[in-house]
Write a protein that holds these residues in place. Structure first.
Motif, PDB file in Angstrom:
ATOM      1  N   TRP A   7       0.868  -1.182   0.000  1.00 60.67           N
ATOM      2  CA  TRP A   7       0.000   0.000   0.000  1.00 60.67           C
ATOM      3  C   TRP A   7       0.900   1.227   0.000  1.00 60.67           C
ATOM      4  O   TRP A   7       1.708   1.411   0.910  1.00 60.67           O
ATOM      5  N   VAL A   8       0.754   2.049  -1.049  1.00 60.53           N
ATOM      6  CA  VAL A   8       1.556   3.255  -1.197  1.00 60.53           C
ATOM      7  C   VAL A   8       0.655   4.469  -0.969  1.00 60.53           C
ATOM      8  O   VAL A   8      -0.337   4.651  -1.675  1.00 60.53           O
ATOM      9  N   GLY A   9       1.000   5.294   0.021  1.00 58.40           N
ATOM     10  CA  GLY A   9       0.177   6.439   0.395  1.00 58.40           C
ATOM     11  C   GLY A   9       0.235   7.578  -0.613  1.00 58.40           C
ATOM     12  O   GLY A   9       1.048   7.591  -1.545  1.00 58.40           O
ATOM     13  N   GLY A  10      -0.630   8.560  -0.407  1.00 61.68           N
ATOM     14  CA  GLY A  10      -0.743   9.680  -1.322  1.00 61.68           C
ATOM     15  C   GLY A  10       0.522  10.516  -1.417  1.00 61.68           C
ATOM     16  O   GLY A  10       1.251  10.693  -0.447  1.00 61.68           O
ATOM     17  N   ASN A  11       0.775  11.033  -2.627  1.00 61.43           N
ATOM     18  CA  ASN A  11       1.906  11.924  -2.893  1.00 61.43           C
ATOM     19  C   ASN A  11       3.269  11.283  -2.630  1.00 61.43           C
ATOM     20  O   ASN A  11       4.234  11.990  -2.331  1.00 61.43           O
ATOM     21  N   VAL A  12       3.347   9.972  -2.728  1.00 62.13           N
ATOM     22  CA  VAL A  12       4.629   9.279  -2.579  1.00 62.13           C
ATOM     23  C   VAL A  12       5.372   9.312  -3.911  1.00 62.13           C
ATOM     24  O   VAL A  12       4.781   9.145  -4.982  1.00 62.13           O
ATOM     25  N   VAL A  13       6.684   9.528  -3.845  1.00 59.85           N
ATOM     26  CA  VAL A  13       7.556   9.465  -5.013  1.00 59.85           C
ATOM     27  C   VAL A  13       8.543   8.317  -4.805  1.00 59.85           C
ATOM     28  O   VAL A  13       9.219   8.250  -3.775  1.00 59.85           O
ATOM     29  N   ILE A  14       8.623   7.414  -5.780  1.00 57.50           N
ATOM     30  CA  ILE A  14       9.568   6.297  -5.740  1.00 57.50           C
ATOM     31  C   ILE A  14      10.599   6.522  -6.844  1.00 57.50           C
ATOM     32  O   ILE A  14      10.242   6.708  -8.013  1.00 57.50           O
ATOM     33  N   LEU A  15      11.880   6.526  -6.476  1.00 58.98           N
ATOM     34  CA  LEU A  15      12.960   6.928  -7.374  1.00 58.98           C
ATOM     35  C   LEU A  15      13.599   5.731  -8.091  1.00 58.98           C
ATOM     36  O   LEU A  15      13.356   4.578  -7.725  1.00 58.98           O
ATOM     37  N   PRO A  16      14.426   5.996  -9.112  1.00 58.15           N
ATOM     38  CA  PRO A  16      14.992   4.919  -9.932  1.00 58.15           C
ATOM     39  C   PRO A  16      15.771   3.885  -9.126  1.00 58.15           C
ATOM     40  O   PRO A  16      16.489   4.213  -8.184  1.00 58.15           O
ATOM     41  N   GLY A  17      15.611   2.622  -9.517  1.00 58.40           N
ATOM     42  CA  GLY A  17      16.403   1.539  -8.952  1.00 58.40           C
ATOM     43  C   GLY A  17      15.907   0.979  -7.640  1.00 58.40           C
ATOM     44  O   GLY A  17      16.539   0.088  -7.073  1.00 58.40           O
ATOM     45  N   VAL A  18      14.753   1.451  -7.152  1.00 58.40           N
ATOM     46  CA  VAL A  18      14.250   1.026  -5.844  1.00 58.40           C
ATOM     47  C   VAL A  18      13.477  -0.286  -5.968  1.00 58.40           C
ATOM     48  O   VAL A  18      12.685  -0.480  -6.890  1.00 58.40           O
ATOM     49  N   THR A  19      13.715  -1.189  -5.001  1.00 57.11           N
ATOM     50  CA  THR A  19      12.944  -2.416  -4.860  1.00 57.11           C
ATOM     51  C   THR A  19      12.215  -2.378  -3.520  1.00 57.11           C
ATOM     52  O   THR A  19      12.823  -2.107  -2.482  1.00 57.11           O
ATOM     53  N   ILE A  20      10.918  -2.659  -3.543  1.00 62.31           N
ATOM     54  CA  ILE A  20      10.081  -2.654  -2.345  1.00 62.31           C
ATOM     55  C   ILE A  20       9.553  -4.059  -2.131  1.00 62.31           C
ATOM     56  O   ILE A  20       9.005  -4.682  -3.053  1.00 62.31           O
ATOM     57  N   GLY A  21       9.720  -4.570  -0.918  1.00 66.87           N
ATOM     58  CA  GLY A  21       9.334  -5.942  -0.614  1.00 66.87           C
ATOM     59  C   GLY A  21       7.836  -6.142  -0.467  1.00 66.87           C
ATOM     60  O   GLY A  21       7.032  -5.226  -0.677  1.00 66.87           O
ATOM     61  N   ASP A  22       7.454  -7.348  -0.056  1.00 65.45           N
ATOM     62  CA  ASP A  22       6.043  -7.694   0.147  1.00 65.45           C
ATOM     63  C   ASP A  22       5.513  -7.080   1.443  1.00 65.45           C
ATOM     64  O   ASP A  22       6.256  -6.875   2.405  1.00 65.45           O
ATOM     65  N   ASN A  23       4.199  -6.808   1.444  1.00 68.53           N
ATOM     66  CA  ASN A  23       3.471  -6.400   2.654  1.00 68.53           C
ATOM     67  C   ASN A  23       3.992  -5.096   3.248  1.00 68.53           C
ATOM     68  O   ASN A  23       3.921  -4.879   4.456  1.00 68.53           O
ATOM     69  N   VAL A  24       4.477  -4.204   2.406  1.00 70.45           N
ATOM     70  CA  VAL A  24       5.019  -2.923   2.865  1.00 70.45           C
ATOM     71  C   VAL A  24       3.941  -1.852   2.793  1.00 70.45           C
ATOM     72  O   VAL A  24       3.128  -1.825   1.868  1.00 70.45           O
ATOM     73  N   VAL A  25       3.934  -0.949   3.774  1.00 66.60           N
ATOM     74  CA  VAL A  25       3.082   0.237   3.754  1.00 66.60           C
ATOM     75  C   VAL A  25       3.993   1.458   3.763  1.00 66.60           C
ATOM     76  O   VAL A  25       4.865   1.583   4.626  1.00 66.60           O
ATOM     77  N   ILE A  26       3.781   2.352   2.790  1.00 64.03           N
ATOM     78  CA  ILE A  26       4.581   3.576   2.679  1.00 64.03           C
ATOM     79  C   ILE A  26       3.673   4.768   2.960  1.00 64.03           C
ATOM     80  O   ILE A  26       2.671   4.972   2.269  1.00 64.03           O
ATOM     81  N   GLY A  27       4.020   5.548   3.974  1.00 65.65           N
ATOM     82  CA  GLY A  27       3.196   6.666   4.398  1.00 65.65           C
ATOM     83  C   GLY A  27       3.173   7.806   3.396  1.00 65.65           C
ATOM     84  O   GLY A  27       4.112   8.001   2.610  1.00 65.65           O
ATOM     85  N   ALA A  28       2.102   8.599   3.452  1.00 61.56           N
ATOM     86  CA  ALA A  28       1.890   9.695   2.513  1.00 61.56           C
ATOM     87  C   ALA A  28       3.043  10.692   2.539  1.00 61.56           C
ATOM     88  O   ALA A  28       3.630  10.974   3.583  1.00 61.56           O
TER      89      ALA A  28
END
Length: 200
Positions: free
Chosen positions: A138-159
């Protein structure tokens, strides 16, 4: 000699204004123009357009308009992917998203970067690195993910987070720069059931 698309996908410096890449982006823009002006009541047409645009999507893919990307053919999404309004995916380096992933409004994924040197940048050189997102994220509002990033399972990223480094499985992370705050555990499930559910 490698073509510009091959260079782009290999993470090498490339020139995006070459005709090969320009034509690919133009195709994506034409599909996106049609998608973004399709009635929200016509979910079948919207879904068909996304499946035409992406390298991988299915009937469970749901994206609220407006949506924007560079190529589309470099995007793969798993089952039950949902993106809310104003999602942007600059997919030059490739974007792979697992099953059951949700994006809040204004989520941006940027796989592409430019030289720090102004002269090289003004010539038009750029390079790209892939973004990989696991399952149940679940990726929160106004999140920016930059080049080369890997995000694992079951992660929550705050707004409002800017994610510049990899995130492992099962964590809550937020901030600018984004950092791991804590693990997500069974206690989070129990707390939610006790606090918010009235059917148990």
């Amino acid at each position: 000699m490698m073509k510009e698309y091959e260079k782009m996908m290999a993470g090498l410096a490339h020139l995006p204004m070459k005709s090969e890449l320009t034509e690919m982006r133009q195709r994506a823009r034409e599909i996106l123009f049609e998608f973004n002006r399709t009635s929200p009541n016509d979910e079948e047409t919207q879904n068909n357009l996304i499946r035409k645009l992406f390298a991988q999507a299915d009937e469970t893919t749901s994206i609220n308009e407006p949506f924007h990307c560079d190529y589309g053919i470099n995007i793969k999404v798993g089952k039950n992917f949902f993106a809310n309004y104003h999602c942007v995916m600059l997919d030059n380096g490739g974007i792979t998203i697992g099953d059951d992933v949700m994006f809040a409004p204004n989520v941006s994924l940027y796989t592409v970067g430019h030289p720090l040197d102004a002269e090289l940048r003004n010539i038009g050189w750029e390079q790209a690195k892939p973004i990989i997102i696991g399952n149940n994220v679940w990726v929160g509002g106004n999140v920016v993910i930059l080049p080369g990033v890997t995000i694992g399972d079951n992660v929550v990223i705050g707004a409002g987070s800017v994610v510049s480094k990899d995130l492992p499985d099962n964590v809550l992370a937020f901030g600018n720069p984004c950092r791991i705050v804590r693990e997500i555990t069974e206690q989070d499930r129990e707390y939610y059931i006790r606090t918010y559910r009235s059917d148990v």
